[in-house]
Design an enzyme around this catalytic site. Structure first.
Site, PDB file in Angstrom:
ATOM      1  N   THR A 132       0.819  -1.220   0.000  1.00  0.00           N
ATOM      2  CA  THR A 132       0.000   0.000   0.000  1.00  0.00           C
ATOM      3  C   THR A 132       0.848   1.263   0.000  1.00  0.00           C
ATOM      4  O   THR A 132       1.985   1.260   0.508  1.00  0.00           O
ATOM      5  CB  THR A 132      -0.887   0.015   1.259  1.00  0.00           C
ATOM      6  OG1 THR A 132      -1.382   1.339   1.489  1.00  0.00           O
ATOM      7  CG2 THR A 132      -0.121  -0.394   2.524  1.00  0.00           C
ATOM      8  N   GLU A 134       0.448   3.508   1.992  1.00  0.00           N
ATOM      9  CA  GLU A 134       0.655   3.874   3.402  1.00  0.00           C
ATOM     10  C   GLU A 134       2.064   3.542   3.889  1.00  0.00           C
ATOM     11  O   GLU A 134       2.483   4.048   4.923  1.00  0.00           O
ATOM     12  CB  GLU A 134      -0.386   3.186   4.289  1.00  0.00           C
ATOM     13  CG  GLU A 134      -1.749   3.852   4.265  1.00  0.00           C
ATOM     14  CD  GLU A 134      -1.808   5.163   5.051  1.00  0.00           C
ATOM     15  OE1 GLU A 134      -1.171   5.257   6.107  1.00  0.00           O
ATOM     16  OE2 GLU A 134      -2.469   6.092   4.575  1.00  0.00           O
ATOM     17  N   TYR A 156      -0.925   0.444  10.914  1.00  0.00           N
ATOM     18  CA  TYR A 156      -1.207  -0.278   9.669  1.00  0.00           C
ATOM     19  C   TYR A 156      -0.053  -0.116   8.675  1.00  0.00           C
ATOM     20  O   TYR A 156       0.441  -1.095   8.101  1.00  0.00           O
ATOM     21  CB  TYR A 156      -2.516   0.264   9.072  1.00  0.00           C
ATOM     22  CG  TYR A 156      -2.802  -0.174   7.657  1.00  0.00           C
ATOM     23  CD1 TYR A 156      -3.441  -1.382   7.395  1.00  0.00           C
ATOM     24  CD2 TYR A 156      -2.463   0.636   6.562  1.00  0.00           C
ATOM     25  CE1 TYR A 156      -3.720  -1.776   6.079  1.00  0.00           C
ATOM     26  CE2 TYR A 156      -2.731   0.250   5.262  1.00  0.00           C
ATOM     27  CZ  TYR A 156      -3.363  -0.950   5.029  1.00  0.00           C
ATOM     28  OH  TYR A 156      -3.632  -1.338   3.742  1.00  0.00           O
ATOM     29  N   LYS A 160       2.448  -3.032   7.158  1.00  0.00           N
ATOM     30  CA  LYS A 160       2.548  -3.275   5.711  1.00  0.00           C
ATOM     31  C   LYS A 160       3.979  -3.049   5.216  1.00  0.00           C
ATOM     32  O   LYS A 160       4.429  -3.714   4.283  1.00  0.00           O
ATOM     33  CB  LYS A 160       1.571  -2.367   4.964  1.00  0.00           C
ATOM     34  CG  LYS A 160       0.101  -2.780   5.087  1.00  0.00           C
ATOM     35  CD  LYS A 160      -0.228  -3.985   4.203  1.00  0.00           C
ATOM     36  CE  LYS A 160      -1.722  -4.237   4.130  1.00  0.00           C
ATOM     37  NZ  LYS A 160      -2.081  -5.409   3.327  1.00  0.00           N
TER      38      LYS A 160
HETATM   39  P1  NAP Z   1     -11.347  -5.051   2.689  1.00  0.00           P
HETATM   40  O1  NAP Z   1     -12.533  -4.742   1.834  1.00  0.00           O
HETATM   41  O2  NAP Z   1     -11.272  -4.473   4.068  1.00  0.00           O
HETATM   42  O3  NAP Z   1     -11.240  -6.655   2.793  1.00  0.00           O
HETATM   43  C1  NAP Z   1     -10.401  -7.269   3.715  1.00  0.00           C
HETATM   44  C2  NAP Z   1     -10.563  -8.778   3.598  1.00  0.00           C
HETATM   45  O4  NAP Z   1      -9.721  -9.418   4.565  1.00  0.00           O
HETATM   46  C3  NAP Z   1     -11.989  -9.285   3.861  1.00  0.00           C
HETATM   47  O5  NAP Z   1     -12.236 -10.379   3.015  1.00  0.00           O
HETATM   48  C4  NAP Z   1     -11.882  -9.770   5.306  1.00  0.00           C
HETATM   49  O6  NAP Z   1     -12.858 -10.736   5.656  1.00  0.00           O
HETATM   50  C5  NAP Z   1     -10.500 -10.391   5.290  1.00  0.00           C
HETATM   51  N1  NAP Z   1      -9.913 -10.568   6.623  1.00  0.00           N
HETATM   52  C6  NAP Z   1      -9.679  -9.611   7.546  1.00  0.00           C
HETATM   53  N2  NAP Z   1      -9.119 -10.156   8.636  1.00  0.00           N
HETATM   54  C7  NAP Z   1      -9.004 -11.494   8.392  1.00  0.00           C
HETATM   55  C8  NAP Z   1      -8.502 -12.595   9.153  1.00  0.00           C
HETATM   56  N3  NAP Z   1      -8.024 -12.437  10.374  1.00  0.00           N
HETATM   57  N4  NAP Z   1      -8.524 -13.825   8.587  1.00  0.00           N
HETATM   58  C9  NAP Z   1      -9.026 -13.995   7.338  1.00  0.00           C
HETATM   59  N5  NAP Z   1      -9.521 -12.995   6.581  1.00  0.00           N
HETATM   60  C10 NAP Z   1      -9.502 -11.750   7.101  1.00  0.00           C
HETATM   61  O7  NAP Z   1     -10.002  -4.628   1.957  1.00  0.00           O
HETATM   62  P2  NAP Z   1      -9.750  -4.272   0.409  1.00  0.00           P
HETATM   63  O8  NAP Z   1     -10.069  -2.828   0.192  1.00  0.00           O
HETATM   64  O9  NAP Z   1     -10.379  -5.307  -0.434  1.00  0.00           O
HETATM   65  O10 NAP Z   1      -8.161  -4.385   0.344  1.00  0.00           O
HETATM   66  C11 NAP Z   1      -7.524  -5.639   0.096  1.00  0.00           C
HETATM   67  C12 NAP Z   1      -6.098  -5.585   0.607  1.00  0.00           C
HETATM   68  O11 NAP Z   1      -5.390  -4.541  -0.072  1.00  0.00           O
HETATM   69  C13 NAP Z   1      -5.952  -5.277   2.097  1.00  0.00           C
HETATM   70  O12 NAP Z   1      -4.838  -6.009   2.579  1.00  0.00           O
HETATM   71  C14 NAP Z   1      -5.658  -3.792   2.148  1.00  0.00           C
HETATM   72  O13 NAP Z   1      -4.927  -3.471   3.309  1.00  0.00           O
HETATM   73  C15 NAP Z   1      -4.849  -3.621   0.874  1.00  0.00           C
HETATM   74  N6  NAP Z   1      -4.943  -2.307   0.227  1.00  0.00           N
HETATM   75  C16 NAP Z   1      -6.153  -1.765  -0.057  1.00  0.00           C
HETATM   76  C17 NAP Z   1      -6.220  -0.549  -0.711  1.00  0.00           C
HETATM   77  C18 NAP Z   1      -7.550   0.084  -1.050  1.00  0.00           C
HETATM   78  O14 NAP Z   1      -7.559   1.289  -1.372  1.00  0.00           O
HETATM   79  N7  NAP Z   1      -8.644  -0.661  -1.046  1.00  0.00           N
HETATM   80  C19 NAP Z   1      -5.029   0.116  -1.088  1.00  0.00           C
HETATM   81  C20 NAP Z   1      -3.822  -0.494  -0.792  1.00  0.00           C
HETATM   82  C21 NAP Z   1      -3.779  -1.705  -0.149  1.00  0.00           C
HETATM   83  P3  NAP Z   1     -14.340 -10.318   6.195  1.00  0.00           P
HETATM   84  O15 NAP Z   1     -15.150 -10.050   4.968  1.00  0.00           O
HETATM   85  O16 NAP Z   1     -14.750 -11.526   6.939  1.00  0.00           O
HETATM   86  O17 NAP Z   1     -14.169  -9.084   7.039  1.00  0.00           O
HETATM   87  N1  GDD Z   2     -12.427   6.742   7.055  1.00  0.00           N
HETATM   88  C1  GDD Z   2     -12.610   8.062   7.172  1.00  0.00           C
HETATM   89  N2  GDD Z   2     -13.754   8.534   7.764  1.00  0.00           N
HETATM   90  N3  GDD Z   2     -11.655   8.906   6.690  1.00  0.00           N
HETATM   91  C2  GDD Z   2     -11.879  10.228   6.783  1.00  0.00           C
HETATM   92  C3  GDD Z   2     -13.034  10.760   7.369  1.00  0.00           C
HETATM   93  C4  GDD Z   2     -14.019   9.866   7.887  1.00  0.00           C
HETATM   94  O1  GDD Z   2     -15.045  10.259   8.429  1.00  0.00           O
HETATM   95  N4  GDD Z   2     -12.970  12.116   7.293  1.00  0.00           N
HETATM   96  C5  GDD Z   2     -11.825  12.407   6.683  1.00  0.00           C
HETATM   97  N5  GDD Z   2     -11.151  11.284   6.374  1.00  0.00           N
HETATM   98  C6  GDD Z   2      -9.825  11.227   5.726  1.00  0.00           C
HETATM   99  C7  GDD Z   2      -8.813  10.348   6.462  1.00  0.00           C
HETATM  100  O2  GDD Z   2      -8.274  11.060   7.571  1.00  0.00           O
HETATM  101  C8  GDD Z   2      -7.817  10.105   5.340  1.00  0.00           C
HETATM  102  O3  GDD Z   2      -6.920  11.194   5.236  1.00  0.00           O
HETATM  103  C9  GDD Z   2      -8.677  10.081   4.072  1.00  0.00           C
HETATM  104  O4  GDD Z   2      -9.951  10.617   4.458  1.00  0.00           O
HETATM  105  C10 GDD Z   2      -8.879   8.690   3.491  1.00  0.00           C
HETATM  106  O5  GDD Z   2      -9.309   7.822   4.526  1.00  0.00           O
HETATM  107  P1  GDD Z   2      -9.826   6.330   4.215  1.00  0.00           P
HETATM  108  O6  GDD Z   2     -10.888   6.365   3.194  1.00  0.00           O
HETATM  109  O7  GDD Z   2     -10.140   5.693   5.530  1.00  0.00           O
HETATM  110  O8  GDD Z   2      -8.571   5.662   3.503  1.00  0.00           O
HETATM  111  P2  GDD Z   2      -7.026   5.632   3.881  1.00  0.00           P
HETATM  112  O9  GDD Z   2      -6.300   6.460   2.864  1.00  0.00           O
HETATM  113  O10 GDD Z   2      -6.778   5.938   5.301  1.00  0.00           O
HETATM  114  O11 GDD Z   2      -6.676   4.086   3.670  1.00  0.00           O
HETATM  115  C11 GDD Z   2      -7.113   3.366   2.505  1.00  0.00           C
HETATM  116  O12 GDD Z   2      -6.164   3.479   1.480  1.00  0.00           O
HETATM  117  C12 GDD Z   2      -4.880   2.896   1.775  1.00  0.00           C
HETATM  118  C13 GDD Z   2      -3.991   3.122   0.560  1.00  0.00           C
HETATM  119  O13 GDD Z   2      -3.515   4.419   0.561  1.00  0.00           O
HETATM  120  C14 GDD Z   2      -7.337   1.902   2.930  1.00  0.00           C
HETATM  121  O14 GDD Z   2      -7.970   1.207   1.885  1.00  0.00           O
HETATM  122  C15 GDD Z   2      -6.022   1.218   3.243  1.00  0.00           C
HETATM  123  O15 GDD Z   2      -6.256  -0.190   3.440  1.00  0.00           O
HETATM  124  C16 GDD Z   2      -5.069   1.419   2.058  1.00  0.00           C
HETATM  125  O16 GDD Z   2      -3.833   0.815   2.333  1.00  0.00           O
END
Ligand code: NAP
Ligand code: GDD
Length: 330
Positions: A132, A134, A156, A160
């Site tokens: 990520t 992050e 987090y 990562k």
């Molecule tokens: P998500 O929607 O939060 O999905 C997380 C998945 O992990 C769900 O299937 C969840 O199962 C499973 N999980 C959590 N804890 C577990 C455990 N202890 N054992 C087995 N399964 C578990 O995340 P996503 O947005 O699809 O992201 C996928 C991956 O990419 C994550 O590792 C995230 O950190 C990373 N990532 C995401 C983004 C983004 O913008 N989306 C960006 C960069 C990296 P349940 O359904 O049962 O909760």
């Molecule tokens: N969640 C959330 N809720 N975020 C808020 C809010 C709120 O009410 N108000 C403002 N924010 C701001 C957060 O402080 C952050 O700066 C930004 O919105 C994005 O927050 P999220 O949508 O929670 O995403 P993230 O950037 O912290 O993390 C996501 O992206 C990462 C990759 O850059 C997640 O998907 C991570 O798993 C992933 O690694």
């Protein structure tokens, strides 16, 4: 292609569900690991589970938890995957300050467990690790690329970063085919409801239908590089098809503030956002990156990947999906 077997951890999540659809469409047999929950409904993959041409034929689910290495090892032994996509874990950055220990176990140590299992397999496999942006945290440069120093600013991000470095070590030390996808924020109508984009679009839909009076948010000034989740799972797959393993930044290269997202979402329903949005410090984080924006030129050049659509199209797609879902439920 027909004999390719993929194993996905986190198949019930946003990315896991789109990736499963993509791989099934490409002719793979897909195995997903799901954890035991009190509610059997797994909304993002329910349509696949109900499809009798898919479930039990091209898609299989096994119970497992990231903390349970004996079960994970047994699943690898039984499934014998040619490709592993490791996506599971607690993925909410803000929450990682509240539950740091379990977050670090899931985002960090669990990757080590899986890399060790992968290393012990009789046949070589290809391993994707969900890294990520992050890991860059308070980055020293903008945009960030694969060589930007790691400076995570949350539990987090630290976990990562640990997992990302380990993946590199396993690639170099043991010759394992492992890729880090350094993905920037990617969104969709399947985005979890407590991430800022989906929180905004769900709330905008409810306000537009007269069901909510307002929306409370944290920091409106942070800037993120938001792309479409459907494009980003294609990037994951492409990484594992290349002849050599490597790390790739996956991003749009465009930064927008949370305020920009709010404005664009309210514009879809033609309402003035200033009237509805309030700041609540409860949603502010103890520390966080102010601006994350990625340079995806390596994956574009090496694998031919590029993002589709515009920021405004993404916001519109999410608001319209939430309006449709709300109207169907009433
Ligand atoms: P998500 O929607 O939060 O999905 C997380 C998945 O992990 C769900 O299937 C969840 O199962 C499973 N999980 C959590 N804890 C577990 C455990 N202890 N054992 C087995 N399964 C578990 O995340 P996503 O947005 O699809 O992201 C996928 C991956 O990419 C994550 O590792 C995230 O950190 C990373 N990532 C995401 C983004 C983004 O913008 N989306 C960006 C960069 C990296 P349940 O359904 O049962 O909760
Ligand atoms: N969640 C959330 N809720 N975020 C808020 C809010 C709120 O009410 N108000 C403002 N924010 C701001 C957060 O402080 C952050 O700066 C930004 O919105 C994005 O927050 P999220 O949508 O929670 O995403 P993230 O950037 O912290 O993390 C996501 O992206 C990462 C990759 O850059 C997640 O998907 C991570 O798993 C992933 O690694």
């Amino acid at each position: 292609m027909a004999d390719k077997i993929a194993l996905i951890t986190g198949i019930t999540g946003q990315d896991g569900s789109y990736l499963a659809e993509l791989l099934i469409q490409k002719g793979y047999t897909v195995h997903g690991i799901v954890r035991r929950t009190s509610n059997l409904l797994r909304s993002r993959i329910e349509h696949l589970r109900r499809d009798e041409n898919i479930y039990g034929k091209r898609l299989f689910l096994s119970y497992g938890d990231l903390s349970d290495s004996t079960t994970l090892r047994r699943i690898f032994r039984d499934v014998r995957p040619s490709e592993v996509y490791h996506l599971a874990g607690q993925s909410h950055v803000g929450l990682s300050f509240e539950i740091p220990e379990s977050t670090c176990d899931e985002a960090g140590m669990a990757t080590l467990r899986l890399l060790e299992i992968a290393r012990d397999q009789p046949e070589p496999l290809r391993f994707y690790h969900a890294s990520t942006s992050e890991i860059f945290g308070s980055a020293t440069e903008s945009p960030q690329n694969e060589n930007t120093p790691l400076r995570p600013s949350s539990p987090y991000g630290c976990a990562k970063a640990f997992a990302t470095q380990l993946a590199r070590v396993y690639r170099q030390a043991y010759g394992l085919f492992v890729c880090n996808g350094i993905l920037y924020n990617h969104e969709s109508p399947r985005r979890g409801e407590n991430f800022v984009t989906r929180k905004i679009t769900q709330s905008v839909a409810r306000i537009a239908r007269g069901l909510d009076a307002g929306l409370t948010l944290g920091n409106l000034e942070s800037r993120r590089d938001w792309g479409r989740a459907q494009d980003y799972v294609v990037a994951m797959w492409m990484m594992l098809q290349h002849e050599t393993p490597d790390d790739y930044v996956v991003a749009t290269g465009e930064a927008h503030s949370v305020r920009d997202f709010v404005e664009a979402a309210f514009a879809v329903v033609d309402l003035p956002w200033e009237k509805y949005v309030k700041h609540d410090p409860a949603f502010d984080r103890p520390a966080e990156p102010k601006q994350l924006v990625g340079d995806a030129s390596k994956i574009h050049k090496m694998l031919g990947w590029k993002p589709t659509g515009t920021f405004d199209q993404l916001v519109r797609e999410m608001v319209e999906a939430d309006l449709t879902a709300l109207d169907k439920s009433r």
